[in-house]
Motif scaffolding. Sequence first.
Motif, short mmCIF file in Angstrom:
data_model
loop_
_atom_site.label_atom_id
_atom_site.label_comp_id
_atom_site.label_asym_id
_atom_site.label_seq_id
_atom_site.Cartn_x
_atom_site.Cartn_y
_atom_site.Cartn_z
N CYS A 31 -30.44 26.25 -50.06
CA CYS A 31 -30.53 26.68 -51.48
C CYS A 31 -29.11 27.62 -51.83
O CYS A 31 -28.95 28.22 -51.24
CB CYS A 31 -31.75 27.51 -51.71
SG CYS A 31 -31.52 28.25 -53.55
N PRO A 32 -28.44 26.87 -52.77
CA PRO A 32 -27.02 27.72 -53.03
C PRO A 32 -27.28 29.07 -53.67
O PRO A 32 -26.25 29.76 -53.59
CB PRO A 32 -26.49 26.79 -54.33
CG PRO A 32 -27.52 25.57 -54.55
CD PRO A 32 -28.64 25.82 -53.66
N CYS A 38 -33.31 30.93 -59.04
CA CYS A 38 -33.38 29.49 -59.40
C CYS A 38 -33.09 28.97 -60.70
O CYS A 38 -32.25 28.07 -60.79
CB CYS A 38 -34.72 29.10 -58.58
SG CYS A 38 -35.02 27.26 -58.73
N ALA A 83 -33.54 22.41 -51.33
CA ALA A 83 -34.06 22.84 -50.11
C ALA A 83 -35.41 22.07 -49.81
O ALA A 83 -35.50 21.63 -48.65
CB ALA A 83 -34.79 24.41 -50.58
S1 SF4 Z 1 -33.92 24.23 -57.22
FE1 SF4 Z 1 -34.32 24.50 -55.11
S2 SF4 Z 1 -32.21 24.56 -54.13
FE2 SF4 Z 1 -31.91 24.72 -56.38
S3 SF4 Z 1 -31.57 26.72 -56.78
FE3 SF4 Z 1 -33.69 26.22 -57.30
S4 SF4 Z 1 -34.74 26.85 -55.21
FE4 SF4 Z 1 -32.57 26.80 -54.84
#
Ligand code: SF4
Length: 231
Positions: A164-165, A179, A198
């Motif tokens: 996850c960025p 998120c 993720a």
């Molecule tokens: S969608 Fe998943 S990887 Fe992307 S920011 Fe949200 S939790 Fe992180």
Amino acid sequence: MQILGQIWMQFNTLGLLLRGGMHLAHSDTVPLLPDGRAAQTLLLVGNAGPALWRAFSASPEYADGQAHPLNRWTRRQLDAVAAPFYGTVLYPFDAAPAWPFQRWATRCEPVHPSPLGLMVHPQYGLWHAYRGAILVAPLLALAALVPAASPCQTCAGYPCLSRCPVGAFTPGGYNVAACAAHLALPEGQDCLGAGCLARRACPVGAEFAQAPTQNAFHMRAFRDAMAGAKP
Ligand code: SF4
Ligand code: B12
Ligand code: SF4
């Protein structure tokens, strides 16, 4: 058995799966059936992989431009499936507080909580969801739950936790706000358009991964819900 067989036949064309069932205990707080009887069996309905998307994306709900097309499609299909058995259907998108679908799932099939909060399935990995719980009066004969170890126990490096960025998965839980904020940025367009990075990092059940169009549909619905808009 007759009820289960009939349900399975209808699910073939809908891309739905009977994910297992459980006998209800007094401690399970569920509503009475429409005819006033108490339900003794809960049948858990879900989907995995791309089959549901094929059925749903050909439906009138998908094309009508109204809010919550998948929820409306699901309700139409499952209410029709349950009606001949005088059953009632509980939905994961209904009720406040929410029906405990994930907890029910641990009693119906060999799923375990993953570090992301989603249940991980030994075959489908993270690429599955729950669509409804059909309550029926009879105490149906159900196959015994065959336990299986969580794939997370032997996972090399827990890749889901490092992709996850914005580090939304913390020991304290899922940081929904971080998120959602990322999805609104240009850098978030990969997650928004092709699905949560993720979730995509998990090697289990890769063959059940949803198509990018389906991932994008769910991610946009999530983003719009977070923004308070009507998806
Ligand atoms: S969608 Fe998943 S990887 Fe992307 S920011 Fe949200 S939790 Fe992180
Ligand atoms: C609220 C909610 C959200 C919220 C908040 C989640 C959060 N803060 O963690 C938001 C809107 C952010 C959200 C997002 C998503 N969600 Co959501 N969400 C729900 C919902 C409606 C309610 C969850 C809840 O509050 N349950 C209340 C408690 C009482 O229920 P419970 O079953 O006991 O749940 C708890 C147990 O699992 C417990 N638990 C943890 N470990 C263990 C271990 C054991 C042994 C037991 C018994 C229990 C347990 O923790 C859970 C949460 O409290 C459920 C549907 C539902 N009705 O369950 C979907 C659900 C959890 N979401 C789901 C999904 C797929 C998503 C998304 C991935 C959707 C997407 N975009 O594709 C996103 C994630 C965002 C992303 N980055 O991709 C799926 C998960 C399927 C799975 N494999 O487990 C569910 C079940 C919906 C479904 N139709 O299947 N979600
Ligand atoms: S990547 Fe590994 S730890 Fe994460 S959900 Fe998949 S199996 Fe479990």
